[in-house]
Design a protein around this motif. Structure first.
Motif, PDB file in Angstrom:
ATOM      1  N   GLU C  42     -56.015  31.417 -29.561  1.00 22.61           N
ATOM      2  CA  GLU C  42     -57.220  32.119 -29.478  1.00 22.61           C
ATOM      3  C   GLU C  42     -57.665  31.855 -28.065  1.00 22.61           C
ATOM      4  O   GLU C  42     -57.428  30.821 -27.256  1.00 22.61           O
ATOM      5  CB  GLU C  42     -58.376  31.325 -30.117  1.00 22.61           C
ATOM      6  N   THR C  51     -66.333  37.527 -35.004  1.00 24.12           N
ATOM      7  CA  THR C  51     -66.826  36.817 -36.164  1.00 24.12           C
ATOM      8  C   THR C  51     -68.236  35.910 -35.893  1.00 24.12           C
ATOM      9  O   THR C  51     -68.794  35.499 -36.844  1.00 24.12           O
ATOM     10  CB  THR C  51     -65.664  35.654 -36.675  1.00 24.12           C
ATOM     11  N   SER C 215     -59.296  41.838 -32.931  1.00 22.90           N
ATOM     12  CA  SER C 215     -60.464  42.873 -33.002  1.00 22.90           C
ATOM     13  C   SER C 215     -60.380  43.865 -31.617  1.00 22.90           C
ATOM     14  O   SER C 215     -59.278  44.561 -31.622  1.00 22.90           O
ATOM     15  CB  SER C 215     -61.785  42.210 -33.241  1.00 22.90           C
TER      16      SER C 215
HETATM   17  C1  FAD Z   1     -73.082  43.008 -33.736  1.00 20.23           C
HETATM   18  C2  FAD Z   1     -72.076  43.186 -34.844  1.00 20.23           C
HETATM   19  C3  FAD Z   1     -72.520  43.161 -36.243  1.00 20.23           C
HETATM   20  C4  FAD Z   1     -71.538  43.388 -37.288  1.00 20.23           C
HETATM   21  N1  FAD Z   1     -72.025  43.118 -38.557  1.00 20.23           N
HETATM   22  C5  FAD Z   1     -71.185  43.300 -39.530  1.00 20.23           C
HETATM   23  C6  FAD Z   1     -71.699  43.000 -40.825  1.00 20.23           C
HETATM   24  O1  FAD Z   1     -72.853  43.056 -41.038  1.00 20.23           O
HETATM   25  N2  FAD Z   1     -70.828  43.207 -41.815  1.00 20.23           N
HETATM   26  C7  FAD Z   1     -69.362  43.212 -41.634  1.00 20.23           C
HETATM   27  O2  FAD Z   1     -68.669  43.038 -42.724  1.00 20.23           O
HETATM   28  N3  FAD Z   1     -68.816  43.306 -40.300  1.00 20.23           N
HETATM   29  C8  FAD Z   1     -69.748  43.163 -39.299  1.00 20.23           C
HETATM   30  N4  FAD Z   1     -69.307  43.137 -37.974  1.00 20.23           N
HETATM   31  C9  FAD Z   1     -67.800  43.498 -37.923  1.00 20.23           C
HETATM   32  C10 FAD Z   1     -67.322  42.067 -37.784  1.00 20.23           C
HETATM   33  O3  FAD Z   1     -67.793  41.082 -36.928  1.00 20.23           O
HETATM   34  C11 FAD Z   1     -65.846  42.135 -37.384  1.00 20.23           C
HETATM   35  O4  FAD Z   1     -64.977  43.362 -38.133  1.00 20.23           O
HETATM   36  C12 FAD Z   1     -65.026  40.784 -37.963  1.00 20.23           C
HETATM   37  O5  FAD Z   1     -65.775  39.758 -37.660  1.00 20.23           O
HETATM   38  C13 FAD Z   1     -63.512  40.906 -37.378  1.00 20.23           C
HETATM   39  O6  FAD Z   1     -62.888  39.603 -37.369  1.00 20.23           O
HETATM   40  P1  FAD Z   1     -61.649  39.250 -36.606  1.00 20.23           P
HETATM   41  O7  FAD Z   1     -61.461  37.954 -37.071  1.00 20.23           O
HETATM   42  O8  FAD Z   1     -60.744  40.527 -36.892  1.00 20.23           O
HETATM   43  O9  FAD Z   1     -62.292  39.505 -35.251  1.00 20.23           O
HETATM   44  P2  FAD Z   1     -62.745  38.389 -33.993  1.00 20.23           P
HETATM   45  O10 FAD Z   1     -63.521  37.600 -34.837  1.00 20.23           O
HETATM   46  O11 FAD Z   1     -63.104  39.004 -33.006  1.00 20.23           O
HETATM   47  O12 FAD Z   1     -61.373  37.515 -33.652  1.00 20.23           O
HETATM   48  C14 FAD Z   1     -60.744  38.187 -32.670  1.00 20.23           C
HETATM   49  C15 FAD Z   1     -60.418  37.001 -31.796  1.00 20.23           C
HETATM   50  O13 FAD Z   1     -59.028  37.319 -30.929  1.00 20.23           O
HETATM   51  C16 FAD Z   1     -59.339  36.636 -29.799  1.00 20.23           C
HETATM   52  N5  FAD Z   1     -58.561  37.203 -28.924  1.00 20.23           N
HETATM   53  C17 FAD Z   1     -58.593  38.455 -28.213  1.00 20.23           C
HETATM   54  N6  FAD Z   1     -57.680  38.926 -27.236  1.00 20.23           N
HETATM   55  C18 FAD Z   1     -57.064  37.759 -27.310  1.00 20.23           C
HETATM   56  C19 FAD Z   1     -55.763  37.309 -26.595  1.00 20.23           C
HETATM   57  N7  FAD Z   1     -55.252  38.161 -25.704  1.00 20.23           N
HETATM   58  N8  FAD Z   1     -55.253  36.164 -26.742  1.00 20.23           N
HETATM   59  C20 FAD Z   1     -55.754  35.374 -27.524  1.00 20.23           C
HETATM   60  N9  FAD Z   1     -56.701  35.783 -28.578  1.00 20.23           N
HETATM   61  C21 FAD Z   1     -57.660  36.737 -28.133  1.00 20.23           C
HETATM   62  C22 FAD Z   1     -60.974  36.762 -29.463  1.00 20.23           C
HETATM   63  O14 FAD Z   1     -61.045  35.875 -28.516  1.00 20.23           O
HETATM   64  C23 FAD Z   1     -61.441  36.633 -30.921  1.00 20.23           C
HETATM   65  O15 FAD Z   1     -61.889  35.329 -31.150  1.00 20.23           O
HETATM   66  C24 FAD Z   1     -70.168  43.307 -37.078  1.00 20.23           C
HETATM   67  C25 FAD Z   1     -69.633  43.088 -35.547  1.00 20.23           C
HETATM   68  C26 FAD Z   1     -70.638  43.033 -34.511  1.00 20.23           C
HETATM   69  C27 FAD Z   1     -70.161  42.674 -33.183  1.00 20.23           C
END
Ligand code: FAD
Ligand code: NAD
Ligand code: FMN
Ligand code: ZN
Lengths: 173, 116, 393, 994
Positions: C42, C51, C215
């Motif tokens: 991360e 998230t 993401s």
């Molecule tokens: C304002 C908002 C409201 C939302 N509302 C909803 C909702 O109501 N219901 C719903 O289902 N979804 C909702 N979503 C969508 C949801 O938040 C995301 O689809 C989901 O949390 C994605 O999870 P993830 O683990 O894939 O991504 P993330 O939680 O974004 O995790 C990706 C991680 O990768 C890390 N990363 C990036 N690049 C690198 C790199 N080069 N090296 C190492 N680490 C890296 C980032 O720092 C991050 O921590 C919403 C999103 C937002 C922004």
């Protein structure tokens, strides 16, 4: 003529004008044809407005012009002029005499009032005299012409009642 | 909300414009000669860089004209605006701009405390 | 508590991205597929991506079968997640409501409800009176686009966003997963279409399987391996009000009067906006979008006019052309993607992590995520959830 | 109530008013805030805390207040109002929050004793089992205790927006803001100065630190400056206006309260939200005092030192005659002086700094006034029941107890960097003043005075001069005389060592969210050691004050725990707004009835008069159906309208359809690229139904194309698709094919459109347009004519969306109503009916025509709806063509459009239901049921006297003639249906071309 708003330092009237929308390349031939057929010359600078007592001729972007008649014309003449222009392939002239509604905004508080409904920068250094702009006013697409001591605002006809209601509402607050 | 300098109307708020995605993507001259995959690339795939991005905008609620911009997507700073007919500016024209703690920084959010 | 080790030289699987999906993937890889040597890398802090900044709406009432199955797989896992992880997710099945404001909405929703029913989901139609009973403070008649009805999924709801990241992190850490924070993956190392590892701000880390779950940054990383993804990173904003005593007992979303709202267990209204119309990595977005959202909120709930916005923020969401995710292998062997969740992937966290772990472990998709491949953008077999997903949260 | 104690105070008039707090009435002065009025009335207990329901009082004198939030009952029950900001008016009715049954006795305070359960992250670790308990017991319980104030019962706001475009915005009308403004008087810059307070002066009005400026008493200098500014023609001042958001490209949001100290007039705008766009921003918004954590640092009676001083100078009230002062820096000296000036005296002055670091002037002063002085000492904690009773001081390892009801604290000053970091500026830790201060600006932002970390009065003119030198402005330097030592000195102190007495004793880091310093320790022990995790796990600085007086302190504490430098810990992100911002103000007037513009057709009023019920189609109001009489239902109306139309004639207001004029020498080539159809061989003055696809091959819109010549076309679009289609065309013209010479104009608004159809239409309109020959030979189907009618231009096209003989009439809006009424005059003998969109949909379904957005949903190709014939096979290219050949799009078994007729022809099928192969459904569906597709349209056809539907089903073309089943919304038994061709009436088009 219809009075829409009267406040301290502000009057807004609704008026009827006729209008032609012209599209073309703005080059020499274009200017010549316009001049020949309408006996007025199109402004050449972007956003410039030629302003006489009889008409406003504005260049609203690099390839479109608005010709707004401040004096009522014989409607048939307008149609004839348009069809003459449309004989030329490189020009599209469209009668827009009924497509829009028109408002005249007068008074020293006009900028402050309009800025309750639009973000548009009305300061002379950004919006000079005898120029026009297309922007959002009260969430509606409008054209605004900066003339001596007044603005003319146009918007599409279907928004007429909404626009007037918005003007009156702001005036009442 | 950022301000965008429409080459035809001057500075207006971004909400008057519509973004048209990546610029300089040319529609294939002869679509029939492309494979499904190649065609899919044209229809659905666009660059998405973090940093300097060549993109298109249209002044939807103004003059309705399209133009191009170079923007740093990591700071939302517009570096250049140019007309469709203008040459695509070289990337070397632009330096990377300042990154800051209140937006998404390059690494984390500056909170690099690690328990000893 | 989880450890913060220095990275080893190499792992069997490296997961890039310490959000819910990434941490969950590590958890299921360890738990269900017996992997022992896993790292989650991360760049910032765990759960600091989307998230940690989403409005936490959970539901599964999607139109197409493929989506309904995927999201409902997730909802079923949510239902046991607190127990599974021994960490309270505060999963609250208070129901999710999608409002209809015109004839077209009604038609679309009734179609979706029917499809949902055949897929075994619990979505039902509410008329304006039933809506009013569930949410008495809603203005259903006296507004520009009156509320004509709603699709309601009682099993939907909200959960505590941070708990998801922390819970998965704690438990996968207990099973030996290395969780490495403040370590940015700069590029993916490949050799002749085979993955070799990742280059990071803490040096090269080797692995024969690398899973990208970053993401908004996924396509940026994919590019370093020469893989193009059909993603655009957009700001998505949200805001919270000051806390008040409970007034709204369910989750309400609306497309035509665009906003969605729920009330957290602490009392603040959690309100979501629409995406900004341009690519950006600033986690910020434009003020105009906030204004649009609040207009809609005040329109639907006039009494909220007396309330105040406490904080407003943005996330970077990765939008796919068909508003459906990609959970897929690609032409580079050992490289896997779980991305394109756009505005609605939080709800899918356990489900997607679960099938993604399967995909990585077996090097082939689980039945549930088969359709969410990359080939669909060539052959045209898209899973277009635009129309039906309405507000895609 | 005591009278005004400091008659030189700045904000109070002598006028007495009555206020109500928790039902009791009190006297106050005009100009008081709720807080100053309550202090004046010796009320200290104002509310109960968020989690532990501990008694809380007034902590500050401003926007940073974490404790004193109240509810204003006579303003629609406004919750969470800061007592320290809100000015009272006669009759204001205030209530405390978060207590039950009363403020003095609050049952919830039991939480305080149960506090071990409520420690950091308690949500996540507790309330889990046994199974089902979370959902049924714990969660409802937690939610019931949530929140602070109550929302109002009803409310509708009238708040408005005001936009500004300026060259320079000055945030803050304090000392440095005023100096900057003075330098800008009568320059060429448009300047706006925004001050949150009702008065200019800032620190000059809050304390007695400054004696004179330019040889004038400070108030005189302020007045003089204000007058000069007001006289200038380039500077405007906004008071009572708080800047809350600093967005990109120097866009700032500020909120003005129009009813400060006044009862709100509900017919006026209560708030004005100012949206300011500026070229340069000068931040002169000052500093915020921070607190120190010690045992029970939340008790009513603990107050920030500078706030205490503000109460004296602004409101003329001394909260306590003999308070104890506890500080770690030099800024508290002026409070001592202010007290002495009021003939009061601190009981003790506790200074954490080393004795030798403390200013001699201060030491002498304390000595001269015989004030107990404890250098190198700290407050161990304080005690009391509902307010401070005893202050315990640790000095040289011994503890001294002093009885006092108030303790003034100062933990140092933080430049108020919130707005600066919102602007994306970078901050830097300053070891000397022990805080973060602005370092690198991201935008055109200048910081002046305290906010820049300059705490020295003598350097202020210099700073302003230097930082504004890039502007073309006036010189103005003046002498400033001050009352206290000017060099700021401070020692690091975040939390004092305390002797824990009981569970009740707590040392707080976040007063609003009830986070203790122990919570921080515990969270770090559990591994939540990033400041962002700490924040979220403990909820530190997530309250309504966003940690204004405490967030830097938490960094200090954490840095000690982790043994790291604060600069390495970093801050959490400062996010807008600076202080909670009213939703009503953000929404402005573009809500309620103005939420979205309404578009009306030129004969809208006729529809209203004729009892049309309207439907929202995009922004348009369209007649949906007409109620012939009060009791007529929609079903009845639609049946009547459709029957009559097929019998004689009906007319629809079709003005909302988009209309685009297309012209240029390459118009033909352009049209061939934009639409699936081939237009090359089309004869002039004929028209054609056409489809527009997206590049993905899916249907985007449809319409009728009129060809005037190869160089001139007119296209119609769907009503809601109109802007999209025009934009789509413009996009390709400008970006892909700039070599094509084609111009477009929208003429949607220039023409009103009437669609008249039915067997009698020819007879009706022949009577009106007498010079036109409407015969089939002279005016065949899909042709059009333009001509003059009553001195206006009219175009008539023969086309039909109902399957009947029909015409579309285009006329100018000005003449529209007259013509519409003329048509009715002539149609009377045939019982001509007006019909709405619902009848239109029914009639077209009978004929098997599709509606974009109903049969199609963005996943449908022309082939899928049997429109293969519309695809110009010989055209080399058109938008979307290639996509039709992809392996999935070319599949034979895609969903295809079919007609559906129930076997029991009277049984109405619901739209949106699905077509299945099974007769029955299980009562509870556990495993998914396969379905073929869905019903896209469904009606009872009055002209066929049975139910008809259209559906999109897999391999539909091959299923014609088969019997299948359609689900019902909730039943088990499915409806048996026959799949038929999707055309029910007049398949030979006899009516159409009659
Ligand atoms: C304002 C908002 C409201 C939302 N509302 C909803 C909702 O109501 N219901 C719903 O289902 N979804 C909702 N979503 C969508 C949801 O938040 C995301 O689809 C989901 O949390 C994605 O999870 P993830 O683990 O894939 O991504 P993330 O939680 O974004 O995790 C990706 C991680 O990768 C890390 N990363 C990036 N690049 C690198 C790199 N080069 N090296 C190492 N680490 C890296 C980032 O720092 C991050 O921590 C919403 C999103 C937002 C922004
Ligand atoms: N000797 C000391 O102990 C000491 C300590 C600190 C500062 N100082 C000196 O005091 C002077 C302070 O002057 P200054 O002008 O920097 O501060 P100030 O406190 O005089 O003025 C700040 C003004 O900004 C307003 N403001 C704050 N936030 C705002 C917002 N968001 N929107 C609108 N208005 C807002 C405040 O109401 C206030 O009037 C400086 O000269 C500094 O050197 C001395
Ligand atoms: C569901 C949810 C509820 C939140 N509630 C609060 C809150 O009560 N108070 C607060 O200050 N922030 C709250 N936040 C916002 C966070 O403080 C923070 O802004 C968000 O996680 C984004 O991180 P960032 O602002 O540090 O970039 C909440 C966020 C989410 C996702
Ligand atoms: Zn423009």
């Amino acid at each position: 003529m219809n009075k829409v708003v009267t406040l301290d330092g502000l009057d807004i009237y609704q008026k009827n004008f006729q209008q032609i929308l012209i599209r073309g390349d703005g080059r020499e031939n274009f200017n010549k044809i316009i001049k020949e057929n309408l006996s007025v010359s199109p402004p050449s600078k972007n956003l410039e407005v030629t302003n006489t007592d009889k008409y406003l001729f504005a260049k609203s972007s690099f390839d479109q012009w608005n010709l707004l008649y401040l004096e009522k014309q014989e409607y048939n003449n307008i149609l004839i002029n348009i069809s003459k222009l449309n004989k030329v392939d490189e020009i599209l002239a469209t009668d827009y005499s009924y497509g829009q509604v028109y408002f005249e905004v007068i008074g020293k508080n006009k900028d402050q009032f309009l800025n309750k409904l639009t973000q548009f920068d009305l300061r002379p250094k950004k919006f000079p005299l005898n120029s026009m702009a297309q922007t959002l006013i009260a969430r509606i697409e409008c054209s605004i012409f900066n003339l001596k001591d007044k603005y003319i605002i146009t918007c599409n006809r279907s928004f007429e009642s909404y626009f007037i209601e918005r003007l009156k509402d702001i005036a009442s607050l | 909300m950022i301000l965008i300098n429409c080459p035809y109307c001057g500075e207006r708020e971004q909400s008057e414009f519509t973004n048209g995605g990546e610029a300089h993507v040319v529609r294939p001259k002869d679509p029939d000669s492309l494979s499904d995959k190649e065609w899919g690339q044209y229809v659905f795939f666009r660059s998405n860089p973090k940093g300097i991005f060549y993109e298109r905008w249209v002044h939807t609620h103004g003059c309705k004209k399209w133009f191009n911009a170079v923007r740093d997507t990591s700071t939302d700073t517009i570096l250049k605006i140019y007309k469709l007919s203008d040459r695509r500016p070289e990337i070397s024209e632009f330096q990377t701009t300042l990154k800051s703690p209140s937006g998404e920084p390059i690494v984390g959010s500056g909170n690099f405390a690690v328990k000893k | 508590m989880w450890e913060s080790p220095d990275p080893k030289k190499g792992y069997d699987v490296i997961i890039v991205g310490g959000g819910g999906h990434g941490l969950g993937t590590a958890y299921y890889l360890a738990k269900e597929h017996g992997f022992k040597n896993i790292a989650v890398i991360e760049k910032g802090w765990l759960g600091g991506g989307n998230t940690g900044r989403n409005t936490t709406i959970i539901r599964s009432n999607y139109l197409w079968n493929e989506s309904a199955h995927l999201y409902d797989h997730s909802v079923k896992l949510w239902e046991n997640l607190s127990e599974d992880l021994n960490f309270n997710m505060m999963f609250s099945q208070r129901g999710v409501m999608n409002l209809a404001h015109n004839e077209h909405d009604i038609k679309e929703m009734k179609r979706r409800i029917s499809a949902n029913r055949l897929n075994g989901l619990d979505t039902k139609w509410l008329d304006a009176k039933e809506i009013k009973e569930l949410v008495p403070i809603m203005n259903t008649e006296n507004l520009r686009y009156p509320v004509l009805g709603a699709a309601f999924q009682p099993r939907g709801g909200v959960a505590r966003h941070d708990a998801v990241a922390w819970g998965y992190a704690l438990r996968s850490n207990e099973m030996g997963v290395d969780i490495i924070q403040n370590c940015e993956v700069k590029s993916i190392k490949t050799d002749n279409y085979k993955v070799e590892g990742v280059e990071t701000s803490k040096g090269l880390i080797k692995a024969s399987k690398v899973a990208i779950v970053a993401s908004g940054h996924t396509s940026v990383l994919a590019q370093t391996a020469g893989v193009r993804l059909p993603l655009q990173s957009r700001p998505l904003q949200a805001l919270v009000s000051e806390p008040i005593k409970p007034v709204i007992n369910t989750v309400v979303m609306s497309n035509a009067v665009h906003a969605y709202v729920s009330q957290s267990d602490k009392g603040e209204l959690v309100i979501g906006a629409g995406t900004d119309g341009y690519n950006s990595f600033t986690q910020r977005g434009g003020y105009d979008v906030i204004e649009e959202t609040v207009r809609a909120i005040v329109e639907l709930y006039p009494i909220f006019g007396k309330m105040k916005m406490l904080r407003q923020w943005g996330g970077i969401v990765d939008i796919c052309p068909d508003a459906s995710p990609i959970i897929s292998k690609c032409e580079v062997k050992g490289l896997y993607f779980n991305c394109g969740w756009g505005t609605g992937g939080f709800k899918a966290t356990p489900g997607s992590a679960n099938v993604f772990a399967h995909t990585i472990a077996k090097d082939e998709p689980h039945k549930i995520n088969e359709a969410f491949n990359l080939e669909r953008f060539s052959d045209g077999r898209l899973i277009d959830e635009h129309g039906a997903a309405a507000v895609a949260h | 109530m005591s009278s005004i104690e400091n008659s030189n105070c700045n904000y109070i008039t002598n006028k007495k008013i009555k206020i109500f707090f928790d039902g009791k009435s009190y006297d106050a002065f005009e100009g008081d805030t709720i807080a100053s009025a309550l202090i004046r009335n010796k009320i200290k207990l104002i509310g109960r805390s968020f989690k532990y329901h501990r008694p809380r009082g007034i902590y500050t004198c401003g926007i940073e207040e974490p404790n004193a939030l109240v509810q204003i009952l006579n303003e629609h029950n406004e919750p969470n109002t800061r007592a320290t900001i809100k000015r009272v008016y006669d009759g204001i009715n205030i209530s405390s929050q978060n207590r039950w049954p009363s403020l003095a006795f609050d049952v919830g305070s039991i939480n305080n004793l149960l506090s071990p359960i409520f420690s950091a992250g308690f949500y996540y670790k507790t309330f889990m089992g046994p199974r089902g308990f979370w959902k049924k017991i714990y969660e409802p319980l937690i939610r019931r205790t949530a929140g602070l104030g109550k929302p109002p019962n009803n409310f509708r706001s009238k708040s408005i927006h005001q936009n500004h475009n300026v060259d320079i915005l000055i945030v803050g009308g304090g000392l440095s803001g005023l100096i900057a403004a003075r330098k800008l008087i009568d320059t060429n810059y448009d300047v706006l100065l925004v001050e949150q307070d009702s008065y200019l002066g800032g620190i000059l009005k809050n304390s007695n630190k400054v004696d004179s400026i330019d040889g004038k008493k400070t108030t005189d200098w302020i007045n003089e400056t204000e007058k000069l500014i007001l006289k200038s023609n380039n500077i405007k001042i906004l008071k009572n206006t708080l800047v809350t958001s600093y967005n990109f490209t120097n866009h700032l949001i500020a909120l003005e309260d129009k009813f400060v100290g006044k009862k709100i007039d509900l017919d006026k705008s209560e708030l004005i939200l100012h949206k300011i766009r500026t070229t340069n921003t000068i931040l002169a918004n000052g500093h915020i005092e921070r607190f120190i954590s010690f045992r029970n640092n939340d008790l009513p009676g603990v107050m920030l030192a500078s706030s205490f001083e503000k109460y004296i100078h602004r409101y003329g009230v001394v909260p306590e005659k003999n308070p104890v002062i506890f500080t770690n820096n030099s800024s508290t000296f002026s409070l001592v002086k202010s007290l002495i000036q009021q003939r009061c005296k601190p009981l003790a002055y506790i200074d954490a700094r080393k004795k030798e670091d403390i200013e001699d002037e201060l030491k002498d002063y304390l000595k001269n006034h015989d004030i107990q002085f404890f250098p190198e000492a700290e407050v161990e904690g304080c005690q009391g029941n509902k307010e401070v009773e005893k202050v315990r001081i640790r000095t040289n390892n011994s503890i001294i107890s002093i009885n006092s009801s108030m303790l003034c604290i100062s933990g140092g000053l933080n430049p108020d960097i919130h707005l600066f970091t919102q602007s994306k500026g970078l901050v830097k830790w300053d070891e000397k003043i022990i805080t973060f201060k602005p370092n690198t600006a991201f935008q055109n932002t200048i910081t002046l005075g305290s906010v820049s970390g300059n705490y020295n009065f003598h350097k202020i003119f210099e700073e302003v001069e230097e930082k504004l030198s890039f502007l073309n402005i006036n010189k103005y330097v003046a002498k400033i005389e001050i009352n206290v030592e000017d060099d700021y000195s401070i020692t690091e102190l975040w939390e004092t060592k305390n002797d824990k007495k009981s569970n009740w004793s707590k040392s707080f880091i976040d007063l609003h969210n009830d986070v203790t310093t122990k919570d921080l320790t515990q969270a770090i022990d559990e591994g939540y050691d990033r400041i962002e995790h700490l924040k979220r796990y403990t909820t530190n600085s997530m309250g309504t004050d966003q940690g204004k007086i405490s967030s830097i302190n938490s960094l200090g504490i954490v840095s000690k725990l982790l043994n790291k430098k604060i600069s390495e810990i970093g801050t959490t992100t400062y996010r807008p707004p600076y202080a909670p911002l009213s939703f009503a103000a953000i929404a402005g007037r573009s809500t309620y009835e103005f939420y979205d513009p309404e578009r009306k057709t030129p004969i809208h009023n006729w529809h209203v008069k004729n009892h049309a019920v309207f439907e929202d189609v995009g922004q348009w109001k369209r007649p949906w159906y007409y109620k012939k009489h009060e009791d007529e239902t929609m079903h009845q109306a639609v049946q009547r309208e459709s029957k009559q139309t097929r019998k004689t004639a009906g007319i629809l207001d079709g003005s909302t359809l988009g209309k685009i004029e297309i012209k240029g020498k390459d118009a033909l080539e352009f049209m061939n690229l934009m639409y699936t159809n081939a237009f090359t061989k089309m004869r002039p003055m004929t028209s054609r139904y056409a489809l527009m696809l997206g590049e993905d091959g899916m249907i985007m819109d449809d319409g009728i194309i009129c060809k005037i010549s190869d160089k001139h076309f007119i296209a119609t679009t769907t009503s809601s698709g109109a802007p999209k289609v025009l934009a789509h065309m413009e996009e390709f013209l400008q970006t892909e094919w700039p070599h094509l010479q084609v111009y477009l104009n929208s003429i949607t608004e220039q023409f009103t459109t009437f669609n008249i159809s039915g067997p009698k239409t020819r007879e009706i309109i022949s009577q009106i347009f007498t010079e036109i020959d409407f015969s089939n030979e002279k005016f065949p189907f899909m042709t059009f004519k333009s001509f003059n009618y009553k001195n206006t231009q009219v175009r008539i096209m023969r086309a039909s969306f109902t399957g009947e003989l029909g015409y579309e009439i285009y006329i100018s809006p000005e003449h529209a109503l007259e013509l519409w009424e003329t048509i009715f005059k002539h149609g009377k003998e045939f019982n001509l009916v007006p019909y709405g969109t619902e009848t239109m949909h029914l009639l077209r379904a009978e004929k098997g025509y599709v509606v974009i957005g109903q049969e199609t949903d963005g996943t449908v190709t022309p082939v899928d709806i049997n429109f293969n014939w519309m695809i110009g096979k010989n055209k080399k290219d058109f938008i979307g063509k290639r996509s039709l050949k992809r392996s999935d799009t070319a599949r034979e078994d895609r969903k295809q459009l079919v007609g559906v007729v129930p076997l029991d022809k009277s049984q109405l099928i619901d739209e949106g239901q699905h077509i299945v192969e099974c007769e029955n459904l299980p009562k509870q569906i556990k495993t998914p049921i396969e379905y073929l597709g869905h019903i896209s349209s469904s009606y009872y056809s009055p002209n066929l006297n049975h139910c008809i539907s259209m559906a999109m089903i897999k391999g539909g073309n091959k299923l014609i003639g088969k019997t299948l089943f359609v689900s019902t919304p909730s039943g088990i038994k499915n409806i048996p249906v026959e799949i038929v061709k999707p055309i029910f009436i007049d398949p030979e088009n006899k009516r159409l071309i009659s």
